[in-house]
Design an enzyme around this catalytic site. Structure first.
Site, PDB file in Angstrom:
ATOM      1  N   GLY A  87       2.668   3.157  10.665  1.00 58.82           N
ATOM      2  CA  GLY A  87       1.227   3.350  10.508  1.00 58.82           C
ATOM      3  C   GLY A  87       0.466   3.422  11.815  1.00 58.82           C
ATOM      4  O   GLY A  87      -0.528   4.142  11.923  1.00 58.82           O
ATOM      5  N   THR A  96     -11.875  19.331   6.599  1.00 59.98           N
ATOM      6  CA  THR A  96     -11.780  17.918   6.237  1.00 59.98           C
ATOM      7  C   THR A  96     -11.174  17.825   4.841  1.00 59.98           C
ATOM      8  O   THR A  96     -11.164  18.804   4.091  1.00 59.98           O
ATOM      9  CB  THR A  96     -13.168  17.235   6.316  1.00 59.98           C
ATOM     10  OG1 THR A  96     -13.014  15.837   6.072  1.00 59.98           O
ATOM     11  CG2 THR A  96     -14.146  17.814   5.312  1.00 59.98           C
ATOM     12  N   SER A  97     -10.659  16.675   4.514  1.00 57.95           N
ATOM     13  CA  SER A  97      -9.909  16.559   3.262  1.00 57.95           C
ATOM     14  C   SER A  97     -10.835  16.703   2.049  1.00 57.95           C
ATOM     15  O   SER A  97     -12.002  16.314   2.079  1.00 57.95           O
ATOM     16  CB  SER A  97      -9.175  15.230   3.217  1.00 57.95           C
ATOM     17  OG  SER A  97     -10.064  14.170   3.454  1.00 57.95           O
ATOM     18  N   LYS A 114      -6.769   4.942  -4.773  1.00 61.01           N
ATOM     19  CA  LYS A 114      -6.568   5.108  -3.328  1.00 61.01           C
ATOM     20  C   LYS A 114      -5.571   4.067  -2.799  1.00 61.01           C
ATOM     21  O   LYS A 114      -5.692   2.877  -3.118  1.00 61.01           O
ATOM     22  CB  LYS A 114      -7.931   4.961  -2.643  1.00 61.01           C
ATOM     23  CG  LYS A 114      -7.871   5.197  -1.159  1.00 61.01           C
ATOM     24  CD  LYS A 114      -8.363   6.553  -0.781  1.00 61.01           C
ATOM     25  CE  LYS A 114      -8.606   6.638   0.704  1.00 61.01           C
ATOM     26  NZ  LYS A 114      -8.452   7.983   1.219  1.00 61.01           N
ATOM     27  N   HIS A 159      11.645   4.324   8.424  1.00 62.28           N
ATOM     28  CA  HIS A 159      10.632   4.989   9.273  1.00 62.28           C
ATOM     29  C   HIS A 159      11.327   5.810  10.367  1.00 62.28           C
ATOM     30  O   HIS A 159      10.927   6.940  10.666  1.00 62.28           O
ATOM     31  CB  HIS A 159       9.752   3.941   9.971  1.00 62.28           C
ATOM     32  CG  HIS A 159       8.534   3.526   9.216  1.00 62.28           C
ATOM     33  ND1 HIS A 159       7.631   4.405   8.661  1.00 62.28           N
ATOM     34  CD2 HIS A 159       8.033   2.280   8.951  1.00 62.28           C
ATOM     35  CE1 HIS A 159       6.644   3.733   8.084  1.00 62.28           C
ATOM     36  NE2 HIS A 159       6.857   2.447   8.236  1.00 62.28           N
ATOM     37  N   ARG A 203      -3.506  13.746   5.819  1.00 64.42           N
ATOM     38  CA  ARG A 203      -4.372  14.853   6.251  1.00 64.42           C
ATOM     39  C   ARG A 203      -4.312  16.025   5.279  1.00 64.42           C
ATOM     40  O   ARG A 203      -3.253  16.350   4.737  1.00 64.42           O
ATOM     41  CB  ARG A 203      -3.956  15.355   7.640  1.00 64.42           C
ATOM     42  CG  ARG A 203      -3.962  14.285   8.723  1.00 64.42           C
ATOM     43  CD  ARG A 203      -5.312  14.183   9.410  1.00 64.42           C
ATOM     44  NE  ARG A 203      -6.327  13.583   8.564  1.00 64.42           N
ATOM     45  CZ  ARG A 203      -6.537  12.277   8.437  1.00 64.42           C
ATOM     46  NH1 ARG A 203      -5.827  11.439   9.109  1.00 64.42           N
ATOM     47  NH2 ARG A 203      -7.470  11.814   7.633  1.00 64.42           N
ATOM     48  N   HIS A 245       0.836  -1.205   0.000  1.00 66.02           N
ATOM     49  CA  HIS A 245       0.000   0.000   0.000  1.00 66.02           C
ATOM     50  C   HIS A 245       0.875   1.261   0.000  1.00 66.02           C
ATOM     51  O   HIS A 245       2.033   1.221   0.377  1.00 66.02           O
ATOM     52  CB  HIS A 245      -0.946   0.035   1.207  1.00 66.02           C
ATOM     53  CG  HIS A 245      -0.255  -0.154   2.534  1.00 66.02           C
ATOM     54  ND1 HIS A 245       0.166   0.886   3.301  1.00 66.02           N
ATOM     55  CD2 HIS A 245       0.108  -1.261   3.215  1.00 66.02           C
ATOM     56  CE1 HIS A 245       0.740   0.433   4.403  1.00 66.02           C
ATOM     57  NE2 HIS A 245       0.725  -0.869   4.376  1.00 66.02           N
ATOM     58  N   ASP A 283       4.307  -0.404  13.287  1.00 68.73           N
ATOM     59  CA  ASP A 283       3.471  -0.516  12.090  1.00 68.73           C
ATOM     60  C   ASP A 283       2.879  -1.909  11.977  1.00 68.73           C
ATOM     61  O   ASP A 283       2.966  -2.704  12.925  1.00 68.73           O
ATOM     62  CB  ASP A 283       4.244  -0.088  10.824  1.00 68.73           C
ATOM     63  CG  ASP A 283       5.442  -0.961  10.511  1.00 68.73           C
ATOM     64  OD1 ASP A 283       5.649  -1.979  11.211  1.00 68.73           O
ATOM     65  OD2 ASP A 283       6.170  -0.629   9.558  1.00 68.73           O
TER      66      ASP A 283
HETATM   67 FE   LIG Z   1       5.680   0.544   7.691  1.00 77.36          FE
END
Ligand SMILES: [Fe+2]
Length: 557
Positions: free
Chosen positions: A300, A520-521, A37, A134, A409, A12, A153
């Site tokens: 995440g 909001t987005s 998405k 990360h 965001r 993802h 995550d």
């Molecule tokens: Fe990750």
């Protein structure tokens, strides 16, 4: 030195960013350009946009870095998990692991695709361990010389959580909790049980949690008795005749889109509560191991703004920085700086003050889109003041300005804005625009100067990634951005960072006495946030927004 970082795991949130001499120039997620998405494909469009912005060709890059290890190391780790019985050996798991490995090995982790699309380059191609990427993304941009860095995550190659000590521009590894002992996995499995999409809809569970009550026992699935949480992954993975171990113990899974009864709300409450406690204990451990109370978070799980807010208010930490693109799109931000650690080198320490790192469109480009769609638009003399008039009159506004945000965001450049004083506004925006679940809260953008008036434990919060309690006397003042438990997920807006947005909120404050907006987005449910003027126009006309303020122009219906 010009370096390119990207995320590509076929799971993802593929993304890319580019830095020159340690200065981050540009970052964008593939989903914003491809309009798919959480796009997991090779981030060809994002890389193209990075190169174009920097005005360089691939053969002028010094390093190209992906935030994942080589495919051979990934499969080795999966084999170990199979052997230890932590990851069930069944047809689907073996097929998925083998297929992903074969594909990634064939592509050399994406580098063969890079060469295919962008040509041969002298750039060094390098794999960067996922949690290291990360960790760099949290420490390098956090603004602390010394920091306890915690990564949490769903999974890296072999990592689930890790602790690092950042000091003097370097990162010392402190400990790794191996996958599948994973908070992300725990949360994702329950997200699925509750009828939502795992690794995507965890927000919905977090928003639902305050509607539940304590009482659901999850100790079989997660133990919080010891210093480090223990997730019972084999049980979470277990399925007999299609029935999961969770369903066997807690009742049948919720059918997606069906009504949510109290039992599901109570499960959401218990899941969120367990996650908050596990995160808090891990952060506490990190501060003890490093002797440092400045904390940087990524991964995440660190998108859990409710848990982050509790950590901030807990007294465990002095300061907290949560990298705003905490999920895997953000590993590009870490990978891009990895070459600086070579030969005892130091990371560029560049505090991230905003996330406006993406594409921007000039008034001329916006005009072109307006002409293409034969739209009547008014050129505004004072964009902030005239938009504040509409907002104060209860209008719902699409707001498209400047460079797009990086991370999940919208922070006032690709936002839908409305009046937070109207208790019905939550329902109005939901029905007219977002078409999303009734329990999901909307968030406020407020002038930095007034944050303390409205929030308890107020601090600089430019990324909407920490939740604060709204002061009791202000809950009725901004009801549409105050969640059922009295909390809000604020963005504090600074004048020198985003002057136009600050002015808009300030103008709204002059008219209403409340320098706060509902933000909001700018997207419809299930779609990526708008990127181009065309995306904005299409979304505007597919929704119940009243006006679109795009660059210097306003379009009304
Ligand atoms: Fe990750």
């Amino acid at each position: 030195m010009i370096t390119l970082g990207f995320n590509y795991s076929q799971m993802h949130d593929s993304s890319a960013c580019i830095a020159r001499d340690g200065e981050l120039l540009y970052a964008v997620a593939e989903e914003r350009i491809s309009r798919i998405k959480h796009d997991a494909g090779f981030p060809r469009l994002a890389i193209r946009a990075c190169l174009d912005f920097a005005g360089v060709r691939a053969d002028q890059l010094d390093a190209v870095c992906v935030g994942w290890p080589a495919p051979s190391r990934m499969i080795l780790s999966d084999m170990k998990s199979f052997a230890k019985g932590e990851f069930p050996i069944n047809y689907n798991n073996i097929l998925n692991v083998t297929r992903t490995f074969a594909s990634m090995a064939h592509q050399n982790g994406g580098f063969n695709l890079f060469t295919y699309h962008f040509g041969l380059t002298k750039a060094q191609m390098r794999f960067v361990d996922h949690h290291l990427a990360h960790a760099i993304s949290a420490y390098s941009y956090g603004g602390f010389d010394k920091a306890a860095v915690v990564v949490m995550d769903g999974r890296g190659a072999w990592e689930a959580s890790s602790i690092w000590y950042g000091h003097d521009g370097r990162l010392d590894h402190v400990l790794t909790i191996p996958w599948p002992n994973s908070l992300g996995l725990f949360y994702a499995q329950f997200t699925q049980y509750l009828g939502f999409v795992p690794n995507s809809d965890e927000w919905k569970v977090m928003g639902l949690a305050p509607y539940g009550s304590p009482g659901v026992d999850l100790t079989e699935f997660i133990s919080l008795k010891e210093e480090i949480y223990r997730v019972n992954a084999p049980l979470l993975f277990e399925r007999n005749n299609g029935i999961s171990a969770i369903a066997k113990r807690l009742g049948a899974e919720r059918t997606p889109e069906s009504e949510i009864d109290d039992s599901f709300k109570n499960v959401a409450f218990a899941v969120q509560d367990a996650c908050e406690n596990a995160m808090q204990s891990l952060v506490k451990l990190a501060t003890e191991k490093t002797g440092c109370r400045n904390v940087c978070l990524a991964g995440g799980v660190a998108l859990n703004s409710k848990a982050n807010g509790k950590i901030q208010a807990s007294g465990i930490v002095d300061n907290i920085f949560v990298q705003p693109a905490a999920s895997d799109d953000g590993v590009a931000l870490g990978a891009v700086y990895a070459p600086y650690l070579d030969n005892g080198g130091r990371l560029p320490m560049k505090p991230l003050r905003h996330a406006y790192l993406g594409p921007e469109f000039s008034d001329a480009e916006i005009e072109k889109a307006l002409v293409t769609y034969k739209l009547r638009a008014r050129k505004l003399d004072d964009v902030a003041a005239s938009t504040a008039d509409l907002l104060a009159n209860g209008k719902i506004i699409g707001w498209f300005q400047g460079r797009m945000e990086f991370g999940p965001r919208a922070l006032g450049n690709r936002s839908i804005l409305a009046d937070p004083r109207d208790p019905e506004m939550n329902a109005k925006v939901n029905n007219a625009v977002k078409f999303r679940e009734w329990w999901r809260p909307f968030a406020p953008s407020m002038l930095k100067e007034v944050a303390g008036e409205y929030l308890e434990y107020a601090c600089d919060s430019p990324f909407m990634i920490l939740t604060n309690p709204v002061r009791p006397e202000k809950r009725d003042v901004i009801p549409s951005v105050t969640h059922v438990d009295g909390s809000a997920r604020p963005q504090t807006v600074e004048k020198d960072i985003n002057p136009l947005y600050w002015n808009l909120i300030n103008e709204f404050g002059k008219r209403t006495g409340v320098p706060v907006l509902m933000n909001t987005s700018f997207n419809l449910r299930g779609e990526a946030i708008v990127n181009t003027p065309t995306d904005a126009i299409r979304t505007f006309f597919s929704s119940g927004m009243d006006a679109l303020v795009i660059g210097s122009y306003r379009v009304e219906k």
